[in-house]
Scaffold this motif. Structure first.
Motif, PDB file in Angstrom:
ATOM      1  N   PRO A  26       0.808  -1.229   0.000  1.00 46.24           N
ATOM      2  CA  PRO A  26       0.000   0.000   0.000  1.00 46.24           C
ATOM      3  C   PRO A  26       0.837   1.273   0.000  1.00 46.24           C
ATOM      4  O   PRO A  26       0.344   2.344  -0.344  1.00 46.24           O
ATOM      5  N   ASP A  27       2.114   1.177   0.377  1.00 45.77           N
ATOM      6  CA  ASP A  27       2.994   2.348   0.377  1.00 45.77           C
ATOM      7  C   ASP A  27       3.677   2.572  -0.969  1.00 45.77           C
ATOM      8  O   ASP A  27       4.389   3.556  -1.155  1.00 45.77           O
ATOM      9  N   GLU A  28       3.464   1.638  -1.886  1.00 50.33           N
ATOM     10  CA  GLU A  28       4.084   1.770  -3.208  1.00 50.33           C
ATOM     11  C   GLU A  28       3.454   2.931  -3.966  1.00 50.33           C
ATOM     12  O   GLU A  28       2.223   3.063  -4.016  1.00 50.33           O
ATOM     13  N   PRO A  29       4.269   3.831  -4.553  1.00 57.64           N
ATOM     14  CA  PRO A  29       3.736   4.996  -5.273  1.00 57.64           C
ATOM     15  C   PRO A  29       2.801   4.585  -6.402  1.00 57.64           C
ATOM     16  O   PRO A  29       2.962   3.536  -7.024  1.00 57.64           O
ATOM     17  N   THR A  30       1.799   5.425  -6.653  1.00 52.56           N
ATOM     18  CA  THR A  30       0.857   5.166  -7.738  1.00 52.56           C
ATOM     19  C   THR A  30       0.595   6.461  -8.489  1.00 52.56           C
ATOM     20  O   THR A  30       0.721   7.555  -7.927  1.00 52.56           O
ATOM     21  N   THR A  31       0.242   6.337  -9.752  1.00 50.74           N
ATOM     22  CA  THR A  31      -0.057   7.521 -10.562  1.00 50.74           C
ATOM     23  C   THR A  31      -1.524   7.932 -10.434  1.00 50.74           C
ATOM     24  O   THR A  31      -1.931   8.950 -10.989  1.00 50.74           O
ATOM     25  N   ASN A  32      -2.310   7.135  -9.712  1.00 48.65           N
ATOM     26  CA  ASN A  32      -3.726   7.461  -9.539  1.00 48.65           C
ATOM     27  C   ASN A  32      -3.889   8.758  -8.742  1.00 48.65           C
ATOM     28  O   ASN A  32      -3.083   9.075  -7.868  1.00 48.65           O
ATOM     29  N   HIS A  33      -4.960   9.460  -9.028  1.00 50.25           N
ATOM     30  CA  HIS A  33      -5.303  10.623  -8.214  1.00 50.25           C
ATOM     31  C   HIS A  33      -5.718  10.134  -6.828  1.00 50.25           C
ATOM     32  O   HIS A  33      -6.241   9.027  -6.668  1.00 50.25           O
ATOM     33  N   LYS A  34      -5.489  10.971  -5.826  1.00 50.54           N
ATOM     34  CA  LYS A  34      -5.916  10.655  -4.479  1.00 50.54           C
ATOM     35  C   LYS A  34      -7.449  10.653  -4.426  1.00 50.54           C
ATOM     36  O   LYS A  34      -8.114  11.332  -5.210  1.00 50.54           O
ATOM     37  N   LEU A  35      -7.990   9.926  -3.460  1.00 47.69           N
ATOM     38  CA  LEU A  35      -9.444   9.828  -3.361  1.00 47.69           C
ATOM     39  C   LEU A  35     -10.085  11.198  -3.192  1.00 47.69           C
ATOM     40  O   LEU A  35     -11.123  11.486  -3.794  1.00 47.69           O
ATOM     41  N   TYR A  36      -9.483  12.067  -2.372  1.00 50.51           N
ATOM     42  CA  TYR A  36     -10.089  13.385  -2.143  1.00 50.51           C
ATOM     43  C   TYR A  36     -10.154  14.197  -3.434  1.00 50.51           C
ATOM     44  O   TYR A  36     -11.044  15.039  -3.620  1.00 50.51           O
ATOM     45  N   GLN A  37      -9.201  13.956  -4.362  1.00 53.70           N
ATOM     46  CA  GLN A  37      -9.228  14.669  -5.636  1.00 53.70           C
ATOM     47  C   GLN A  37     -10.372  14.172  -6.513  1.00 53.70           C
ATOM     48  O   GLN A  37     -10.908  14.919  -7.332  1.00 53.70           O
ATOM     49  N   ILE A  38     -10.746  12.926  -6.310  1.00 55.14           N
ATOM     50  CA  ILE A  38     -11.827  12.328  -7.094  1.00 55.14           C
ATOM     51  C   ILE A  38     -13.190  12.716  -6.537  1.00 55.14           C
ATOM     52  O   ILE A  38     -14.131  12.991  -7.287  1.00 55.14           O
TER      53      ILE A  38
END
Length: 278
Positions: free
Chosen positions: A217-229
């Motif tokens: 779960p600490d691995e970086p992701t290119t997804n937007h954060k939930l709050y941004q969605i």
């Protein structure tokens, strides 16, 4: 009682502007622990309904809150957003505070919550509140995480456990988003249908890729954060997050709603057919 609490977004936003004004007002006071006549006068300008309360009621309520650790600035923010607090007896105010203290958020965090959402002082059923908070804790692990949820989504208190459960399951099992990110958003204030629609739109645009089930779960992701969605208007979501026009997103919403309706109808027909077979 919790189901009767209504959290209208526009009302809360208007209240936040009032609360900012009262913070500035109290910050100017030479002795912030003292309720000055100018504080009352300025508060009435912000919320005219406060004018019906006598100086004695102001003094009594202020003293009660102050005796329980809330400073003048917090008191002003509370009564400006929830004027009826002024006519409550000290015993009732203390009872409301004790109901919330039982949630074990700690005094500092509790004061922040009640100051941000003074309508929470209207909660009177301690059993129902503790039961609901206990349910939230079972999904996000700690009292502090429950506090974070309520700071972002106070309307959770008016939602059914079933509704919350469905959204938490979707966020964690389908979107593969962990608790630390969940509690930093107001995603649970959104309906499941709207949450699913925004997520699916990002997926189809290739802008959201769920983590593998066993991924770190600490691995970086290119997804937007939930709050941004979730914590954005439809226009901002479409143009800033998805990089499309608002009409394009609105068109997808209509198609997605029809798609869900068609799948639901088909599933019901299959269930009915299965029942007939038996």
């Amino acid at each position: 009682m919790l189901r009767k609490l209504l959290f209208n977004t526009q009302i809360v936003l208007r209240q936040q502007k009032k609360l900012q004004c009262t913070r500035n007002l109290a910050a100017k006071a030479a002795a912030p622990k003292i309720l000055e006549p100018v504080h009352i006068e300025e508060a009435i300008k912000l919320e005219p309904t406060l004018s019906i309360y006598t100086p004695e009621l102001w003094r009594r309520a202020h003293e009660t809150f102050q005796n329980h650790g809330l400073e003048t600035v917090n008191f002003l923010r509370i009564v400006t957003a929830n004027p009826t607090v002024l006519r409550r007896t000290p015993e009732r105010i203390i009872s409301s505070l004790e109901i919330w203290r039982a949630c074990q958020f700690g005094e500092t965090l509790l004061h922040l919550l009640l100051t941000k959402y003074p309508e929470l002082l209207d909660v009177s059923d301690s059993h129902e509140l503790l039961s609901h908070v206990g349910f939230l804790k079972s999904r996000v692990s700690t009292n502090k995480n429950v506090w974070k949820l309520l700071m972002n989504s106070p309307d959770l208190l008016a939602q059914s456990e079933k509704s919350i459960e469905e959204k938490v399951d979707y966020i964690m099992d389908v979107m593969r988003i962990e608790v630390p990110e969940l509690v930093k958003s107001s995603g649970l204030s959104m309906s499941l249908e709207e949450l699913r629609c925004r997520h699916e739109f990002l997926v189809r645009l290739g802008l959201f890729k769920p983590r593998a089930p066993k991924a770190d779960p600490d691995e970086p992701t290119t997804n937007h954060k939930l709050y941004q969605i979730t914590d954005t208007s439809e226009k901002t979501f479409a143009t800033k997050i998805c990089h499309v026009t608002l009409p394009e997103f609105e068109a997808f919403k209509d198609l997605h709603a029809r798609e869900i309706e068609r799948k639901t109808r088909k599933r019901k027909e299959e269930e009915d057919f299965s029942d007939d077979e038996e």
